[in-house]
Design an enzyme around this catalytic site. Structure first.
Site, PDB file in Angstrom:
ATOM      1  N   TRP A 190       0.861  -1.180   0.000  1.00  0.00           N
ATOM      2  CA  TRP A 190       0.000   0.000   0.000  1.00  0.00           C
ATOM      3  C   TRP A 190       0.898   1.231   0.000  1.00  0.00           C
ATOM      4  CZ3 TRP A 190      -0.446   4.097   3.557  1.00  0.00           C
ATOM      5  CH2 TRP A 190      -1.373   5.074   3.131  1.00  0.00           C
ATOM      6  N   GLU A 231      -2.968  -2.999  -2.670  1.00  0.00           N
ATOM      7  CA  GLU A 231      -4.089  -2.445  -1.900  1.00  0.00           C
ATOM      8  C   GLU A 231      -4.616  -1.158  -2.531  1.00  0.00           C
ATOM      9  OE1 GLU A 231      -3.311  -2.078   2.267  1.00  0.00           O
ATOM     10  OE2 GLU A 231      -5.302  -1.276   2.711  1.00  0.00           O
ATOM     11  N   LYS A 233      -7.276   2.147  -2.945  1.00  0.00           N
ATOM     12  CA  LYS A 233      -7.836   3.116  -1.992  1.00  0.00           C
ATOM     13  C   LYS A 233      -8.569   4.232  -2.721  1.00  0.00           C
ATOM     14  CE  LYS A 233      -6.693   5.587   2.240  1.00  0.00           C
ATOM     15  NZ  LYS A 233      -5.915   5.542   3.475  1.00  0.00           N
ATOM     16  N   ASP A 264      -9.483  -3.333   1.302  1.00  0.00           N
ATOM     17  CA  ASP A 264      -9.618  -2.816   2.666  1.00  0.00           C
ATOM     18  C   ASP A 264     -11.016  -2.226   2.802  1.00  0.00           C
ATOM     19  OD1 ASP A 264      -9.610  -0.783   4.799  1.00  0.00           O
ATOM     20  OD2 ASP A 264      -7.465  -1.189   4.963  1.00  0.00           O
ATOM     21  N   HIS A 267     -11.655   1.511   2.378  1.00  0.00           N
ATOM     22  CA  HIS A 267     -11.119   2.214   1.211  1.00  0.00           C
ATOM     23  C   HIS A 267     -12.134   2.442   0.094  1.00  0.00           C
ATOM     24  CE1 HIS A 267      -6.620   1.368   2.228  1.00  0.00           C
ATOM     25  NE2 HIS A 267      -7.301   1.858   3.228  1.00  0.00           N
ATOM     26  N   HIS A 291      -8.423  -6.588   4.067  1.00  0.00           N
ATOM     27  CA  HIS A 291      -8.121  -5.823   5.269  1.00  0.00           C
ATOM     28  C   HIS A 291      -9.457  -5.516   5.927  1.00  0.00           C
ATOM     29  CE1 HIS A 291      -3.777  -4.130   4.781  1.00  0.00           C
ATOM     30  NE2 HIS A 291      -3.828  -5.436   4.899  1.00  0.00           N
ATOM     31  N   ASP A 299     -12.027   6.493   6.376  1.00  0.00           N
ATOM     32  CA  ASP A 299     -11.159   5.344   6.623  1.00  0.00           C
ATOM     33  C   ASP A 299     -10.569   5.447   8.027  1.00  0.00           C
ATOM     34  OD1 ASP A 299      -9.566   3.112   6.190  1.00  0.00           O
ATOM     35  OD2 ASP A 299      -7.963   4.263   5.231  1.00  0.00           O
ATOM     36  N   ASP A 301     -10.415   3.348  10.561  1.00  0.00           N
ATOM     37  CA  ASP A 301      -9.733   2.199  11.159  1.00  0.00           C
ATOM     38  C   ASP A 301     -10.138   1.945  12.603  1.00  0.00           C
ATOM     39  OD1 ASP A 301      -7.829   1.171   9.005  1.00  0.00           O
ATOM     40  OD2 ASP A 301      -7.346   3.289   9.011  1.00  0.00           O
ATOM     41  N   ASP A 331      -7.084  -4.775   9.760  1.00  0.00           N
ATOM     42  CA  ASP A 331      -6.377  -3.491   9.648  1.00  0.00           C
ATOM     43  C   ASP A 331      -7.157  -2.411  10.385  1.00  0.00           C
ATOM     44  OD1 ASP A 331      -4.784  -1.384   9.022  1.00  0.00           O
ATOM     45  OD2 ASP A 331      -5.279  -1.306   6.893  1.00  0.00           O
TER      46      ASP A 331
HETATM   47  C1  RNT Z   1      -3.825   2.536   4.706  1.00  0.00           C
HETATM   48  C2  RNT Z   1      -3.924   1.093   4.421  1.00  0.00           C
HETATM   49  C3  RNT Z   1      -2.798   0.239   4.955  1.00  0.00           C
HETATM   50  C4  RNT Z   1      -2.364   0.603   6.360  1.00  0.00           C
HETATM   51  C5  RNT Z   1      -1.340  -0.323   6.951  1.00  0.00           C
HETATM   52  C6  RNT Z   1      -0.784   0.201   8.239  1.00  0.00           C
HETATM   53  O1  RNT Z   1      -4.952   3.228   4.354  1.00  0.00           O
HETATM   54  O2  RNT Z   1      -5.136   0.593   4.881  1.00  0.00           O
HETATM   55  O3  RNT Z   1      -3.135  -1.097   4.866  1.00  0.00           O
HETATM   56  O4  RNT Z   1      -3.464   0.682   7.218  1.00  0.00           O
HETATM   57  O5  RNT Z   1      -0.361  -0.541   6.029  1.00  0.00           O
HETATM   58 ZN    ZN Z   2      -5.399  -1.550   4.784  1.00  0.00          ZN
END
Ligand code: RNT
Ligand code: ZN
Length: 424
Positions: A190, A231, A233, A264, A267, A291, A299, A301, A331
């Site tokens: 990523w 990955e 986004k 993810d 994303h 993720h 996003d 998390d 994640d």
């Molecule tokens: C960032 C991505 C990525 C990170 C990690 C820490 O938006 O989701 O995967 O969260 O690499």
């Molecule tokens: Zn991620």
């Protein structure tokens, strides 16, 4: 304790026969559930800080941990102690997902284009002792060369070469890890590349990223050692207007070059149904990396919960018959609550969602759907939330020798008092 144990078995047996009435064999579900690997992200333990410098803090790159709860792991020993605590509280098979910035670099500073296998030897030994697999991630953020917003897509040849070297080394290290541990290491890439405001030369940046990836992937590694994931986004902090590695970009790149996508859950547009993407992707791709996360408005998390979106993802993996094609990684990073507790709740929630999905009377549902009996299908689906799911989950925890739901909180709070609270 004894009393509760006896009680739980009785409740479990009742639950098992209720599911059996729907045609679901709970025993075989529990056996299968125990074997599904969930990859635990190392970065929940220290707010994505890493060990490159003392007191590393996330310094940009579009991801941000918020909160200042005391007790975060300050070094590799503390992170490993926390992880051991976590592993003792989560049922099932697990892997550890390492970021490159979590190597053991000794006293000298080792820049990202200098990392080597030896910096991860300690983790490989640690994983061998515990009989678990490792996954890996390049770290393309929190670095002066990421400050301008572009890494692999940078128009500055020096910066671009630096990150290409990092990516190449990550792949070599991942292959070495997978070989050492006898289990393919999934390497996620990523990059934060993008721009805050309207970007004129989108094509130019994407062309550069494509060229960088072509160079990085020109070296082949055996699939039994390592596999690459890319990955995608939608946007990030500082890349609101433009993300070079968008979903369409990587979907095309991965499909044409035999890599897997990393999806993810944070994303995409907030209202987008991530579960719906799985059958579309896995019909064409052999594998996918997930993720699993909990975006809130963006996003963000947040800690993964046993909620509708995570359930929907698990259900789709089971319904599509593609569970074994998915690498399930977590994640999220919450610095505002006990970090071990955050880890444990998220990991257990993911496993609960898998169990919930595996307990669905899939044959019955499919038949009703094929018969056009939409009402009966809907009603049967609506029965699932009131089935004795909790008794099956508790039985699973008992068999896996980890505490049941109510016991976890006190264990985490004791750990906070005895261990994390002393880190001042
Ligand atoms: C960032 C991505 C990525 C990170 C990690 C820490 O938006 O989701 O995967 O969260 O690499
Ligand atoms: Zn991620």
């Amino acid at each position: 304790m004894l009393h509760r144990g006896r009680n739980a078995v009785t409740q479990y047996e009742r639950a098992r026969s209720e599911y059996a009435d729907l045609g679901v064999d709970v025993e075989s579900v529990l056996d299968a559930l125990a074997e599904i690997p969930v990859s635990i992200h190392c970065w929940q333990g220290d707010d994505v800080g890493g060990f490159e410098r003392p007191d590393s803090v996330l310094a940009g790159g579009g991801i941000q941990a918020t909160g200042n709860f005391p007790g975060k792991a300050r070094n590799v020993e503390e992170l490993r102690a926390d992880l051991d605590k976590v592993f003792s509280l989560v049922p099932g098979t697990h892997r550890l997902n390492l970021h490159a910035s979590y190597g053991e670099f000794g006293d000298a500073f080792v820049d990202r284009d200098q990392i080597e296998e030896k910096h991860y030897q300690g983790w490989v030994d640690w994983a061998k002792e515990r009989g678990i697999g490792l996954d890996f991630n390049g770290t393309f953020f929190s670095h002066p060369y990421a400050d301008d917003g572009f890494t692999l897509a940078s128009k500055d040849p020096k910066i671009r070469a630096f990150w290409i070297e990092h990516a190449k080394r990550c792949r070599r290290i991942a292959a070495w890890i997978g070989k050492e541990l006898g289990s393919p290491c999934i390497l996620d890439t990523w990059i934060p590349d993008g721009a805050k405001d309207y970007t004129v030369d989108k094509m130019g940046y994407r062309r550069i990223l494509k060229r960088s990836l072509d160079e990085i992937f020109s070296i082949e590694y055996p699939k039994e050692y390592m596999r690459d994931a890319l990955e995608t986004k939608l946007f990030g902090i500082g890349s609101e207007a433009f993300v070079v590695g968008s979903h369409e970009f990587y979907m095309n790149y991965a499909a044409r070059n035999g890599q897997m996508l990393c999806i993810d859950m944070g994303h995409f547009h907030v209202g987008e149904d991530i579960s719906d993407k799985l059958s579309a992707i896995l019909l064409f791709d052999d594998e996918i990396l997930l993720h699993v996360s909990r975006p809130m408005r963006w996003d963000s998390d947040h800690v993964v919960l046993f909620n509708d979106t995570v359930r929907a993802v698990a259900e789709e993996l089971v319904r599509s018959g593609k569970l074994s094609s998915a690498h399930i990684g977590l994640d999220y990073f919450d610095a505002s609550i006990n970090r071990v507790g955050a880890w444990v709740t998220g990991i257990r929630s993911m496993r609960k969602a898998l169990l919930y999905a595996m307990l669905e009377p899939l044959d019955k549902l499919r038949t009703l759907e094929e018969q056009g009996n939409g009402y009966a299908k809907m009603a049967l689906l609506e029965t699932m939330p009131v089935m004795p799911f909790g008794a099956v989950w508790e039985e699973f925890c008992r068999r896996e020798d980890v505490p049941v739901e109510q016991e976890v909180v006190d264990i985490v709070l004791d750990y906070e008092a005895d261990v994390q609270g002393l880190r001042v």
